[in-house]
Write a protein that holds these residues in place. Structure first.
Motif, PDB file in Angstrom:
ATOM      1  N   PHE A   1       0.850  -1.196   0.000  1.00 40.01           N
ATOM      2  CA  PHE A   1       0.000   0.000   0.000  1.00 40.01           C
ATOM      3  C   PHE A   1       0.884   1.245   0.000  1.00 40.01           C
ATOM      4  O   PHE A   1       1.048   1.905   1.040  1.00 40.01           O
ATOM      5  CB  PHE A   1      -0.918   0.004   1.222  1.00 40.01           C
ATOM      6  N   PRO A   2       1.437   1.597  -1.157  1.00 41.71           N
ATOM      7  CA  PRO A   2       2.318   2.769  -1.197  1.00 41.71           C
ATOM      8  C   PRO A   2       1.589   4.043  -0.772  1.00 41.71           C
ATOM      9  O   PRO A   2       0.389   4.192  -1.026  1.00 41.71           O
ATOM     10  CB  PRO A   2       2.730   2.846  -2.667  1.00 41.71           C
ATOM     11  N   ALA A   3       2.288   4.929  -0.113  1.00 40.52           N
ATOM     12  CA  ALA A   3       1.702   6.200   0.319  1.00 40.52           C
ATOM     13  C   ALA A   3       1.236   6.986  -0.888  1.00 40.52           C
ATOM     14  O   ALA A   3       1.836   6.924  -1.966  1.00 40.52           O
ATOM     15  CB  ALA A   3       2.731   6.995   1.113  1.00 40.52           C
ATOM     16  N   GLY A   4       0.125   7.691  -0.723  1.00 38.87           N
ATOM     17  CA  GLY A   4      -0.393   8.533  -1.796  1.00 38.87           C
ATOM     18  C   GLY A   4      -1.326   7.830  -2.756  1.00 38.87           C
ATOM     19  O   GLY A   4      -1.871   8.450  -3.652  1.00 38.87           O
ATOM     20  N   LYS A   5      -1.517   6.510  -2.568  1.00 39.27           N
ATOM     21  CA  LYS A   5      -2.447   5.755  -3.427  1.00 39.27           C
ATOM     22  C   LYS A   5      -3.805   5.690  -2.734  1.00 39.27           C
ATOM     23  O   LYS A   5      -3.886   5.739  -1.497  1.00 39.27           O
ATOM     24  CB  LYS A   5      -1.932   4.331  -3.651  1.00 39.27           C
ATOM     25  N   PRO A   6      -4.895   5.521  -3.509  1.00 40.68           N
ATOM     26  CA  PRO A   6      -6.220   5.387  -2.891  1.00 40.68           C
ATOM     27  C   PRO A   6      -6.265   4.179  -1.964  1.00 40.68           C
ATOM     28  O   PRO A   6      -5.615   3.162  -2.212  1.00 40.68           O
ATOM     29  CB  PRO A   6      -7.159   5.202  -4.074  1.00 40.68           C
ATOM     30  N   ARG A   7      -7.047   4.299  -0.904  1.00 46.01           N
ATOM     31  CA  ARG A   7      -7.201   3.230   0.070  1.00 46.01           C
ATOM     32  C   ARG A   7      -7.963   2.066  -0.572  1.00 46.01           C
ATOM     33  O   ARG A   7      -9.023   2.279  -1.151  1.00 46.01           O
ATOM     34  CB  ARG A   7      -7.968   3.746   1.286  1.00 46.01           C
ATOM     35  N   PRO A   8      -7.427   0.831  -0.458  1.00 47.73           N
ATOM     36  CA  PRO A   8      -8.149  -0.315  -1.020  1.00 47.73           C
ATOM     37  C   PRO A   8      -9.422  -0.605  -0.243  1.00 47.73           C
ATOM     38  O   PRO A   8      -9.564  -0.204   0.924  1.00 47.73           O
ATOM     39  CB  PRO A   8      -7.153  -1.465  -0.896  1.00 47.73           C
ATOM     40  N   ALA A   9     -10.331  -1.336  -0.862  1.00 44.88           N
ATOM     41  CA  ALA A   9     -11.613  -1.641  -0.204  1.00 44.88           C
ATOM     42  C   ALA A   9     -11.399  -2.504   1.035  1.00 44.88           C
ATOM     43  O   ALA A   9     -12.042  -2.309   2.051  1.00 44.88           O
ATOM     44  CB  ALA A   9     -12.543  -2.335  -1.187  1.00 44.88           C
ATOM     45  N   SER A  10     -10.513  -3.509   0.949  1.00 44.35           N
ATOM     46  CA  SER A  10     -10.261  -4.373   2.109  1.00 44.35           C
ATOM     47  C   SER A  10      -8.774  -4.684   2.187  1.00 44.35           C
ATOM     48  O   SER A  10      -8.283  -5.519   1.444  1.00 44.35           O
ATOM     49  CB  SER A  10     -11.056  -5.665   2.002  1.00 44.35           C
ATOM     50  N   PRO A  11      -8.042  -3.974   3.075  1.00 44.75           N
ATOM     51  CA  PRO A  11      -6.595  -4.168   3.156  1.00 44.75           C
ATOM     52  C   PRO A  11      -6.204  -5.529   3.691  1.00 44.75           C
ATOM     53  O   PRO A  11      -6.895  -6.147   4.398  1.00 44.75           O
ATOM     54  CB  PRO A  11      -6.143  -3.074   4.116  1.00 44.75           C
TER      55      PRO A  11
END
Ligand code: MG
Length: 124
Positions: free
Chosen positions: A114-124
């Protein structure tokens, strides 16, 4: 509620290995090791996590952010956090898992996934 550590008694610095040793000594002194199987420790961990959840169960999101403002509730939260950590550390001990290394490895993986600045995934 009185804080049992709010006194002038000198104490050794806290560290996970020392706390794990104290938990093991506590169990050994009471002949509880036969009960500390991985299955039992995972069950106890789940129960304690549920006891922590119970404190928050019916709070609104806003109320949950202020849970430590009330001294009695703050004490209950702190007590359940201790229970959860105690069983997690005992589970790590019997399974031979180094909890700090496991956490560091997980953070490393998540930083990559989960690189910084990317949209949050639906289920990490
Ligand atoms: Mg508890």
């Amino acid at each position: 509620m009185t804080d049992p550590y709010d006194d002038e008694t000198p104490r050794e610095p806290l560290d996970l290995a020392g706390l794990q040793r104290r938990l093991a000594e506590f169990a050994a002194a009471r002949d509880w090791q036969p009960y500390h199987t991985p299955k039992n420790l995972v069950a106890a961990l789940s129960v304690e996590a549920s006891e922590l959840l119970e404190i928050f169960q019916w709070l609104t999101p806003e109320e949950s952010t202020r849970v430590m403002d009330d001294p009695d509730t703050a004490h209950r939260v702190t007590d359940e956090v201790a229970d959860v950590l105690a069983y997690l550390l005992q589970l790590c001990e019997v399974l031979g898992v180094d909890p700090l290394s496991a956490l560091a490895a997980k953070i490393d993986r998540n930083e990559h996934r989960f690189p910084a600045g990317k949209p949050r995934p639906a289920s990490p």
